[in-house]
Design a protein around this motif. Structure first.
Motif, PDB file in Angstrom:
ATOM      1  N   ALA A  31       0.731  -1.199   0.100  1.00  0.00           N
ATOM      2  CA  ALA A  31      -0.097   0.074  -0.024  1.00  0.00           C
ATOM      3  C   ALA A  31       0.813   1.277  -0.062  1.00  0.00           C
ATOM      4  CB  ALA A  31      -0.860  -0.085   1.329  1.00  0.00           C
ATOM      5  N   MET A  32       0.426   2.186  -0.942  1.00  0.00           N
ATOM      6  CA  MET A  32       1.133   3.517  -0.836  1.00  0.00           C
ATOM      7  C   MET A  32       0.037   4.450  -0.536  1.00  0.00           C
ATOM      8  SD  MET A  32       4.127   2.945  -3.514  1.00  0.00           S
ATOM      9  CE  MET A  32       5.039   4.357  -2.925  1.00  0.00           C
ATOM     10  N   TYR A  33       0.605   5.729  -0.005  1.00  0.00           N
ATOM     11  CA  TYR A  33      -0.406   6.884   0.314  1.00  0.00           C
ATOM     12  C   TYR A  33       0.250   8.522  -0.002  1.00  0.00           C
ATOM     13  CZ  TYR A  33      -2.443   3.083   3.239  1.00  0.00           C
ATOM     14  OH  TYR A  33      -2.770   1.949   3.853  1.00  0.00           O
ATOM     15  N   TRP A  34      -0.514   9.042  -0.400  1.00  0.00           N
ATOM     16  CA  TRP A  34      -0.136  10.498  -0.440  1.00  0.00           C
ATOM     17  C   TRP A  34      -1.028  11.531   0.618  1.00  0.00           C
ATOM     18  CZ3 TRP A  34       3.861  12.993  -2.535  1.00  0.00           C
ATOM     19  CH2 TRP A  34       4.552  12.265  -3.465  1.00  0.00           C
ATOM     20  N   TYR A  35      -0.159  12.201   0.892  1.00  0.00           N
ATOM     21  CA  TYR A  35      -0.957  12.898   2.078  1.00  0.00           C
ATOM     22  C   TYR A  35      -0.346  14.697   1.743  1.00  0.00           C
ATOM     23  CZ  TYR A  35      -2.294   9.335   5.272  1.00  0.00           C
ATOM     24  OH  TYR A  35      -2.730   8.429   5.921  1.00  0.00           O
ATOM     25  N   ARG A  36      -1.195  15.509   2.219  1.00  0.00           N
ATOM     26  CA  ARG A  36      -0.931  16.899   2.160  1.00  0.00           C
ATOM     27  C   ARG A  36      -0.926  17.525   3.628  1.00  0.00           C
ATOM     28  NH1 ARG A  36      -3.468  21.907  -1.484  1.00  0.00           N
ATOM     29  NH2 ARG A  36      -3.062  23.598   0.092  1.00  0.00           N
ATOM     30  N   TYR A  47      -4.656  10.545  -1.901  1.00  0.00           N
ATOM     31  CA  TYR A  47      -5.028   9.378  -2.725  1.00  0.00           C
ATOM     32  C   TYR A  47      -4.371   8.170  -1.887  1.00  0.00           C
ATOM     33  CZ  TYR A  47      -7.230  10.790  -6.951  1.00  0.00           C
ATOM     34  OH  TYR A  47      -8.204  11.083  -7.891  1.00  0.00           O
ATOM     35  N   TYR A  48      -4.846   6.900  -2.148  1.00  0.00           N
ATOM     36  CA  TYR A  48      -4.090   5.900  -1.751  1.00  0.00           C
ATOM     37  C   TYR A  48      -4.374   4.759  -2.640  1.00  0.00           C
ATOM     38  CZ  TYR A  48      -8.519   4.102   0.662  1.00  0.00           C
ATOM     39  OH  TYR A  48      -9.639   3.722   0.871  1.00  0.00           O
ATOM     40  N   PHE A  55      -6.393   2.515  -7.326  1.00  0.00           N
ATOM     41  CA  PHE A  55      -6.285   3.255  -6.369  1.00  0.00           C
ATOM     42  C   PHE A  55      -7.420   4.111  -5.978  1.00  0.00           C
ATOM     43  CE2 PHE A  55      -6.714   6.268  -9.573  1.00  0.00           C
ATOM     44  CZ  PHE A  55      -5.878   5.971 -10.660  1.00  0.00           C
ATOM     45  N   GLN A  56      -7.532   4.661  -4.666  1.00  0.00           N
ATOM     46  CA  GLN A  56      -8.813   5.320  -4.321  1.00  0.00           C
ATOM     47  C   GLN A  56      -8.481   6.797  -3.815  1.00  0.00           C
ATOM     48  OE1 GLN A  56      -7.748   2.059  -2.738  1.00  0.00           O
ATOM     49  NE2 GLN A  56      -9.222   1.182  -4.534  1.00  0.00           N
ATOM     50  N   LYS A  57      -9.757   7.536  -3.987  1.00  0.00           N
ATOM     51  CA  LYS A  57      -9.581   8.844  -3.462  1.00  0.00           C
ATOM     52  C   LYS A  57      -9.672   8.995  -2.125  1.00  0.00           C
ATOM     53  CE  LYS A  57     -12.016  10.859  -7.416  1.00  0.00           C
ATOM     54  NZ  LYS A  57     -13.084  11.596  -7.794  1.00  0.00           N
ATOM     55  N   GLY A  58      -8.876   9.900  -1.356  1.00  0.00           N
ATOM     56  CA  GLY A  58      -8.889  10.441  -0.191  1.00  0.00           C
ATOM     57  C   GLY A  58      -9.939  11.329   0.040  1.00  0.00           C
ATOM     58  N   ASP A  59      -9.499  12.078   1.203  1.00  0.00           N
ATOM     59  CA  ASP A  59     -10.439  13.051   1.534  1.00  0.00           C
ATOM     60  C   ASP A  59     -10.368  14.396   0.771  1.00  0.00           C
ATOM     61  OD1 ASP A  59      -9.408  12.018   4.848  1.00  0.00           O
ATOM     62  OD2 ASP A  59     -11.552  11.551   4.004  1.00  0.00           O
TER      63      ASP A  59
ATOM     64  N   GLN B  91     -10.322   3.539  12.061  1.00  0.00           N
ATOM     65  CA  GLN B  91     -11.368   3.093  12.569  1.00  0.00           C
ATOM     66  C   GLN B  91     -12.150   1.737  11.444  1.00  0.00           C
ATOM     67  OE1 GLN B  91     -14.224   6.508  11.535  1.00  0.00           O
ATOM     68  NE2 GLN B  91     -15.038   5.097  13.081  1.00  0.00           N
ATOM     69  N   GLY B  92     -12.588   0.901  12.142  1.00  0.00           N
ATOM     70  CA  GLY B  92     -13.283  -0.279  11.389  1.00  0.00           C
ATOM     71  C   GLY B  92     -12.155  -0.960  10.296  1.00  0.00           C
ATOM     72  N   GLY B  93     -12.495  -1.236   9.199  1.00  0.00           N
ATOM     73  CA  GLY B  93     -11.737  -1.890   8.268  1.00  0.00           C
ATOM     74  C   GLY B  93     -10.804  -0.893   7.356  1.00  0.00           C
ATOM     75  N   SER B  94     -11.039   0.565   7.938  1.00  0.00           N
ATOM     76  CA  SER B  94     -10.671   1.580   7.047  1.00  0.00           C
ATOM     77  C   SER B  94      -8.955   1.384   6.838  1.00  0.00           C
ATOM     78  CB  SER B  94     -11.031   2.916   7.442  1.00  0.00           C
ATOM     79  OG  SER B  94     -10.471   4.023   6.902  1.00  0.00           O
ATOM     80  N   GLU B  95      -8.294   1.692   5.842  1.00  0.00           N
ATOM     81  CA  GLU B  95      -6.960   1.706   5.702  1.00  0.00           C
ATOM     82  C   GLU B  95      -6.436   3.224   5.905  1.00  0.00           C
ATOM     83  OE1 GLU B  95      -6.037  -2.082   5.400  1.00  0.00           O
ATOM     84  OE2 GLU B  95      -4.419  -0.449   5.014  1.00  0.00           O
ATOM     85  N   LYS B  96      -7.466   4.279   6.143  1.00  0.00           N
ATOM     86  CA  LYS B  96      -7.149   5.616   6.289  1.00  0.00           C
ATOM     87  C   LYS B  96      -6.703   5.889   7.662  1.00  0.00           C
ATOM     88  CE  LYS B  96     -10.944   7.069   4.144  1.00  0.00           C
ATOM     89  NZ  LYS B  96     -11.608   7.748   3.375  1.00  0.00           N
ATOM     90  N   LEU B  97      -5.619   6.435   7.823  1.00  0.00           N
ATOM     91  CA  LEU B  97      -5.230   6.891   9.397  1.00  0.00           C
ATOM     92  C   LEU B  97      -5.578   8.416   8.942  1.00  0.00           C
ATOM     93  CD1 LEU B  97      -3.028   4.695   9.440  1.00  0.00           C
ATOM     94  CD2 LEU B  97      -1.660   6.276  10.655  1.00  0.00           C
TER      95      LEU B  97
END
Lengths: 112, 109
Positions: A31-36, A47-48, A55-59, B91-97
């Motif tokens: 898994a790889m991630y981009w943060y701002r 994105y991650y 890949f999936q959109k983040g916030d 939280q839950g099954g999320s991969e997002k911190l």
């Protein structure tokens, strides 16, 4: 040494230009991630990607694009559609069976 | 989504002092990490601690998941401890911190 390499460390861009930030890892992480990060703020997910070619959109994905053609590489393109692109960008990766997230040293983008 | 609050936002210490940083979160979590961001921006893992207590040298962390908080203890602080400390749960099954805004620590000699 194993790790996550981001380049460039500093980048200046004129308004209206697209720029691509590189992120390469030799940790064999899935898994790889981009943060701002903005000044005085926490990190926000752009994105991650958990596997190659997916890949999936983040916030805060609007104005950004990514690709994941190889396991080792997850480049981020900051497009001209991103209204406030000046920020510190951090790439991270994680192994499937581990929970810890590891970060690169970051890329600082300034739009002039 | 989950909300994360860290306190205090800023902390100034003299070298050798002890400190406690707090992280409150709004929902149950299945993962929680503490990070230290040095003055050059590099984020370093300190602890993966969804529950219980861990220690690593002068640092230790405790997460009480049922009460939705985590604490980071720094003992005998050194100037190299300066930087920003982030708490990041999932939280839950999320991969997002999800990151809090951090606690900025300054340790003076």
């Amino acid at each position: 040494d194993g790790g996550i390499t981001q380049s460039p460390k500093y980048l200046f861009r004129k308004e209206g230009q697209n720029v691509t930030l590189s992120c390469e890892q030799n940790l064999n992480h899935d898994a790889m991630y981009w943060y701002r990060q903005d000044p005085g703020q926490g990190l926000r997910l752009i994105y991650y990607s958990q596997i190659v070619n997916d890949f999936q959109k983040g916030d805060i994905a609007e104005g950004y694009s990514v690709s994941r053609e190889k396991k080792e590489s997850f480049p981020l393109t900051v497009t001209s559609a991103q209204k406030n692109p000046t920020a510190f960008y951090l790439c991270a990766s994680k192994a499937e069976l581990l929970r810890e997230l590891f970060f690169g040293e970051g890329s600082r983008l300034t739009v002039l | 989504g989950i909300q994360v609050e860290q306190s205090p936002p800023d902390l100034i210490l003299q070298e050798g002092a002890n400190s406690t940083l707090r992280c409150n979160f709004s929902d149950s979590v299945n993962n929680l990490q503490w990070f230290h961001q040095n003055p050059w921006g590099q984020l370093i893992n300190l602890f993966y601690i969804p529950s219980g207590t861990k220690q690593n040298g002068r640092l230790s962390a405790t997460t009480v998941a049922t009460e939705r908080y985590s604490l980071l203890y720094i003992s005998s602080s050194q100037t190299t401890d300066s930087g920003v400390y982030f708490c990041a749960p999932t939280q839950g099954g999320s991969e997002k911190l999800v990151f809090g805004k951090g606690t900025k620590l300054t340790v003076n000699p």
